[in-house]
Design an enzyme around this catalytic site. Structure first.
Site, PDB file in Angstrom:
ATOM      1  N   SER A  43       0.794  -1.233   0.000  1.00  0.00           N
ATOM      2  CA  SER A  43       0.000   0.000   0.000  1.00  0.00           C
ATOM      3  C   SER A  43       0.826   1.282   0.000  1.00  0.00           C
ATOM      4  CB  SER A  43      -0.951   0.018   1.200  1.00  0.00           C
ATOM      5  OG  SER A  43      -0.240   0.149   2.405  1.00  0.00           O
ATOM      6  N   LYS A  65       0.561   4.943   6.770  1.00  0.00           N
ATOM      7  CA  LYS A  65       0.022   5.724   5.648  1.00  0.00           C
ATOM      8  C   LYS A  65       0.659   7.110   5.669  1.00  0.00           C
ATOM      9  CE  LYS A  65      -3.055   2.469   4.710  1.00  0.00           C
ATOM     10  NZ  LYS A  65      -2.832   1.562   3.560  1.00  0.00           N
TER      11      LYS A  65
END
Length: 236
Positions: free
Chosen positions: A64, A133
């Site tokens: 990701s 993230k």
């Protein structure tokens, strides 16, 4: 005769000296083994303190955050500055606890050794449900992305050179405009089409945002493998 006696005394003295040296050697060996558990204990305490208050290692489990981070990378996370009131900023790569429902249940459970080493910070977290993230917007910001992008924060287009090649800023999930509440963060992965980030959790409490208090710290550096060693700069 006197010379003979003197010689015997000399030899006796040498034997006594050798005996004392041997005893001292045994004492040193015994002393080392007695001190070893203390030294190991001190090392473990220091490792635990460092992990708790200063720096912790985390393992990257997925794609990701490509190409910034690859699966299997180990990153070091700064846990110190939040103690002095530092807040996450736009562009920072942060590690945070699962707000609830962002991660699937793990099929494999870590063994006792993995748990022990993770507890003291000698290996990356084995069973904690954490994510990594990039912070896109902070409390008070309005964030949006339509069509093929770009992502806009407060009406201004973001420069995002870190986006995975071939991806668009919105990925396949346009969103907004969304007003990020105070004390919250909007986060996204760099691999936009392979990241279950804020965009995909807008139906949950918080509308896809996460609490600042859930942030463990900012990822500072890729520490392993050595061939990928690199600082993680803030990109705004």
């Amino acid at each position: 005769m006197e010379d003979l006696v003197a010689g015997e005394r000399s030899r006796t003295g040498d034997a006594d000296t050798d005996g004392e040296a041997a005893v001292d050697g045994r004492r040193k060996v015994r002393s080392f083994w007695k001190e070893l558990p203390i030294l190991v204990g001190i090392a473990l305490v220091l490792a635990l303190v460092i992990k708790t208050f200063f720096v912790q290692a985390f393992s990257i489990p997925s794609e990701s955050m490509q190409n910034t981070l690859q699966p299997g990378d180990r990153v070091l996370v700064d846990k110190l500055t939040p103690w002095f009131g530092s807040k996450p900023q736009r562009g920072e790569v942060v590690v945070f606890h699962d707000p609830g429902g962002w991660l699937p249940e793990k099929a494999e459970k870590p063994n006792a050794v993995q748990k022990a080493l993770s507890f003291v910070g000698l290996m990356p977290s084995a069973d904690e449900k954490d994510l990594i993230k990039r912070v896109i917007a902070v409390g008070g910001d309005t964030v949006e992305c339509s069509g093929s992008g770009p992502v806009k924060v407060n009406g201004k287009a973001m420069g995002e050179p870190f986006i995975y090649p071939g991806n668009t800023p919105c990925g396949d999930k346009p969103f907004g405009p969304i007003k990020v509440p105070k004390g919250k963060l909007w986060v996204m992965g760099d691999h936009r089409q392979d990241s279950q980030d804020s965009r995909y959790h807008q139906d949950r409490p918080g509308g896809g945002t996460i609490d600042e208090d859930q942030v463990i710290g900012r990822a500072l550096v890729v520490a392993w493998p050595v061939s990928r060693w690199a600082l993680l700069p803030v990109s705004r």
